[in-house]
Design an enzyme around this catalytic site. Structure first.
Site, PDB file in Angstrom:
ATOM      1  N   LYS A   1      30.423  65.002   5.991  1.00  0.00           N
ATOM      2  CA  LYS A   1      31.462  65.761   5.289  1.00  0.00           C
ATOM      3  C   LYS A   1      31.933  66.956   6.131  1.00  0.00           C
ATOM      4  O   LYS A   1      33.123  67.291   6.131  1.00  0.00           O
ATOM      5  CB  LYS A   1      30.942  66.260   3.938  1.00  0.00           C
ATOM      6  CG  LYS A   1      30.957  65.185   2.845  1.00  0.00           C
ATOM      7  CD  LYS A   1      30.486  65.778   1.523  1.00  0.00           C
ATOM      8  CE  LYS A   1      30.620  64.783   0.386  1.00  0.00           C
ATOM      9  NZ  LYS A   1      30.169  65.369  -0.895  1.00  0.00           N
TER      10      LYS A   1
ATOM     11  N   SER B   1      24.146  47.747   0.175  1.00  0.00           N
ATOM     12  CA  SER B   1      24.738  48.272  -1.053  1.00  0.00           C
ATOM     13  C   SER B   1      24.390  49.747  -1.201  1.00  0.00           C
ATOM     14  O   SER B   1      23.225  50.131  -1.084  1.00  0.00           O
ATOM     15  CB  SER B   1      24.215  47.500  -2.267  1.00  0.00           C
ATOM     16  OG  SER B   1      24.840  47.946  -3.455  1.00  0.00           O
TER      17      SER B   1
ATOM     18  N   SER C   1      32.958  47.789  -5.894  1.00  0.00           N
ATOM     19  CA  SER C   1      33.168  47.596  -7.330  1.00  0.00           C
ATOM     20  C   SER C   1      34.628  47.278  -7.629  1.00  0.00           C
ATOM     21  O   SER C   1      35.550  47.864  -7.058  1.00  0.00           O
ATOM     22  CB  SER C   1      32.756  48.857  -8.094  1.00  0.00           C
ATOM     23  OG  SER C   1      33.111  48.741  -9.461  1.00  0.00           O
TER      24      SER C   1
ATOM     25  N   TYR D   1      25.407  33.863  -9.417  1.00  0.00           N
ATOM     26  CA  TYR D   1      24.110  34.015 -10.071  1.00  0.00           C
ATOM     27  C   TYR D   1      23.584  32.735 -10.710  1.00  0.00           C
ATOM     28  O   TYR D   1      22.517  32.231 -10.345  1.00  0.00           O
ATOM     29  CB  TYR D   1      24.198  35.127 -11.129  1.00  0.00           C
ATOM     30  CG  TYR D   1      24.581  36.454 -10.531  1.00  0.00           C
ATOM     31  CD1 TYR D   1      23.699  37.159  -9.723  1.00  0.00           C
ATOM     32  CD2 TYR D   1      25.856  36.989 -10.729  1.00  0.00           C
ATOM     33  CE1 TYR D   1      24.046  38.362  -9.135  1.00  0.00           C
ATOM     34  CE2 TYR D   1      26.221  38.185 -10.146  1.00  0.00           C
ATOM     35  CZ  TYR D   1      25.312  38.866  -9.349  1.00  0.00           C
ATOM     36  OH  TYR D   1      25.681  40.044  -8.757  1.00  0.00           O
TER      37      TYR D   1
ATOM     38  N   PRO E   1      17.610  43.307  -8.160  1.00  0.00           N
ATOM     39  CA  PRO E   1      17.360  44.583  -7.484  1.00  0.00           C
ATOM     40  C   PRO E   1      16.346  45.423  -8.267  1.00  0.00           C
ATOM     41  O   PRO E   1      16.070  45.178  -9.441  1.00  0.00           O
ATOM     42  CB  PRO E   1      18.729  45.265  -7.479  1.00  0.00           C
ATOM     43  CG  PRO E   1      19.703  44.221  -7.934  1.00  0.00           C
ATOM     44  CD  PRO E   1      18.926  43.271  -8.785  1.00  0.00           C
TER      45      PRO E   1
END
Length: 628
Positions: A425, A556, A458, A109, A122
């Site tokens: 699923k 993302s 993450s 960044y 974003p």
């Protein structure tokens, strides 16, 4: 980096890019046991990382390039350079809470010189509202502000519920950085400051309307929060005193390239009035942008135009000057019912932002019952700016740059309504991996080749963890997308290849969130080389490394309970930015590209993604038995 758990300090603490920051406020006990108990981020085994690295190159580089890279990797591992850098990283890991976090803040960044608008910040688009008039806009804004302030109470009291993933607690540090925080431009590198110190915690937000900025104090003299009615009254005062639009759009300066803005910033704050006004914006809890309406478009184009509006404001003539893009959180409420937020990415990732949005949306659905007596409040002060000829020139340059950005950003929102997480699923497939394979198939069909693809993972199971990358393109994904166009292959074989590709992606995602991906480790080795003042290893000068880092698909998933659209800009000039929110029975997908690249087209890619998803469902329904 800034965090909750530390001794209190008396002045704002600068987040410097080259050392681990310490927390800024002392909160006795609270979640300290949880946070301190989090594991440190590991340094992956050197040999493992380069095995994974070579495997990730196989689908995206030529055999000749791959063979050359194998030799460089062998040299790196056996020549002692790799082992020396690895040991340096391991020493750093022992001495710090997180060996990566500050380097990532710097590299990811603060060192970037591209504008934050479009290129790194974003956005989130909330469902469209229907206001009858400006009072409706302000009533909505007042309740939203009250909801965010209620969320702030949980942060201040440290009653925020700890999040878990797979039974493991997640680092909550980022939640304490999204309020009272601002990015500060520098001529070569930026910094981030959090102003939520124990004795000087801000008590105001910034409201901007018609390019004019106001300080709105949100606490009564007794320390209680303003009620929704009180906030509404204050917003009405702001609206009435900022009806004229013939003001210089000072906020548009924050949309410029960072070096240019850094110089303009230093020039701007030479004047004491300007400096005080800028500091008031920077120190505010968050910002609310009361926007003018967008140009009218068809219902079909509305969502795409809103995404563009959220990311850049629509241009100097519209709402781009109604922003301060350096502010971590900017909530946008348009007169025409457009609403959402844009956030400066350096302090935090998407999940804390989405959690905040879900909380505020739920808060706003509650009926207002308790209304305290209206206490007369003073007029919110307007922030003044003295515009010199030099500042005026800087504003004009920023306007021109914004015009280029607005015309260059190509946006298409795909509100995929045919199915959502429910279909994969039913067939025992990971919904995220299923959607990612659709992106792979869509890109392959358009370009007859695969590309380097990044999906955010993450690292919050580790203390101060940020993100790593899941490299989506694998030999298994290549075999699947190639098979889909091969009429000689049976559907049962195509299903088996899809299942294998999905399983491989699921395994890579698991490794990534457990600190065993490759991108941040490679970055760490590269940064360690710089710290050691040694020559850059050849593996980082290699063509294959450049190809691997050139993410034509930058994706993302940020799942939200709210039916919102997430959006981000492309990472490379000839790439796509793809953000998606898979709901149970539909999927919201925002796709961005640059018009200046003839090879990309957001609308065509969106159509290709829709076709891919439908074809994959048809393949499963005609071939594979759903899960009982």
């Amino acid at each position: 980096m800034l965090s909750l758990f530390v001794r209190a300090v008396l002045r704002p603490r600068l987040v410097k890019p080259c050392r681990l920051s310490k927390p800024v406020t002392q909160i006795p006990d609270r979640s300290l046991a949880h946070q301190e108990g989090l594991p440190k981020m590991p340094v992956p085994p050197l040999k493992q990382t380069f095995e994974y690295y070579l495997a990730s190159l196989e689908p995206i580089v030529s055999e000749e390039e791959l063979e050359n890279t194998r030799k460089l990797v062998d040299e790196f591992l056996k020549g002692g350079v790799g082992e020396r850098l690895q040991k340096g990283l391991e020493r750093r890991a022992r001495k710090t809470d997180n060996w990566l976090s500050e380097w990532w803040m710097q590299f990811g960044y603060l060192d970037s010189r591209m504008p934050v608008a479009v290129y790194t910040s974003p956005g989130v688009v909330l469902p469209r509202m229907h206001f009858q008039d400006s009072q409706g806009q302000m009533r909505f804004a007042a309740k939203l502000i009250a909801g965010v302030l209620e969320f702030k109470v949980m942060i201040d009291n440290d009653t925020l519920p700890v999040e878990y993933l797979g039974g493991k607690p997640l680092c909550m540090d980022q939640y304490y950085k999204i309020l009272c925080t601002c990015r500060i431009p520098g001529p070569r590198r930026d910094t981030v400051v959090n102003y939520a110190t124990g004795k000087t915690c801000p008590t105001h937000i910034t409201v901007v309307h018609n390019f004019q900025f106001f300080v709105l104090h949100v606490y009564n003299s007794d320390g209680s929060l303003l009620t929704v009615d009180q906030i509404y009254t204050q917003l009405e005062k702001i609206w009435n005193s900022s009806l004229q639009t013939n003001k210089e759009p000072i906020g548009i300066l924050t949309s410029h390239h960072r070096n240019t803005w850094g110089k303009a910033y230093n020039n701007l704050i030479k004047d004491k009035t300007n400096k005080d006004s800028v500091r008031a914006i920077q120190k505010s809890i968050f910002m609310v942008c009361l926007d003018a309406p967008m140009p009218r478009v068809s219902d079909e184009l509305y969502q795409s135009q809103v995404v563009a509006q959220i990311l850049h404001g629509g241009g100097a003539r519209l709402n781009s000057g109604n922003r301060w893009f350096d502010k971590t959180l900017q909530f946008i409420i348009g007169e025409d019912g457009t609403c959402g937020l844009v956030y400066e990415h350096a302090p935090a990732e998407g999940p804390p932002i989405v959690f905040l949005i879900d909380y505020v949306v739920k808060y706003m659905q509650k009926t207002e019952i308790v209304r305290s007596p209206m206490v007369p409040l003073s007029m919110p002060p307007k922030l003044r700016f003295n515009i010199t000829p030099e500042i005026k020139k800087d504003i004009e340059n920023a306007k021109q740059n914004m015009t280029i950005m607005v015309h260059d950003l190509d946006v298409k929102v795909l509100m995929f309504s045919h199915f959502g997480k429910n279909v994969p699923k039913q067939h025992n497939l990971s919904p995220d991996a299923f959607v990612q394979m659709a992106f792979q198939l869509a890109y392959f069909r358009m370009n007859n080749m695969c590309c380097s693809t990044y999906e955010t993972a993450s690292l919050r199971i580790f203390k101060y963890g940020r993100t790593d990358g899941i490299r989506v393109t694998t030999m298994d994904s290549v075999r699947f997308v190639q098979a889909m166009g091969d009429s000689a292959k049976q559907n049962s074989e195509k299903v088996a290849l899809l299942q294998k590709a999905v399983q491989t992606h699921k395994e890579k995602a698991y490794k990534a969130i457990h600190g065993q991906a490759i991108d941040r480790h490679l970055l760490g080795l590269k940064m360690q080389s710089i710290v050691d003042l040694t020559s850059m290893p050849e593996i980082f000068m290699d063509t294959s490394y450049a190809v691997a880092q050139h993410y034509n698909l930058y994706t993302s998933q940020v799942g939200s309970k709210t039916d919102c659209v997430m959006c981000l800009g492309p990472l490379v000039p000839d790439g796509y930015g793809v953000c998606y929110n898979p709901m149970d029975e539909h999927i919201n997908i925002a796709i961005t590209a640059f018009n200046s690249c003839e090879e990309t087209n957001a609308a065509q890619f969106a159509q290709s993604v829709e076709d891919a998803l439908l074809d994959m469902r048809a393949l499963l329904e005609h071939t594979a038995a759903p899960k009982q």
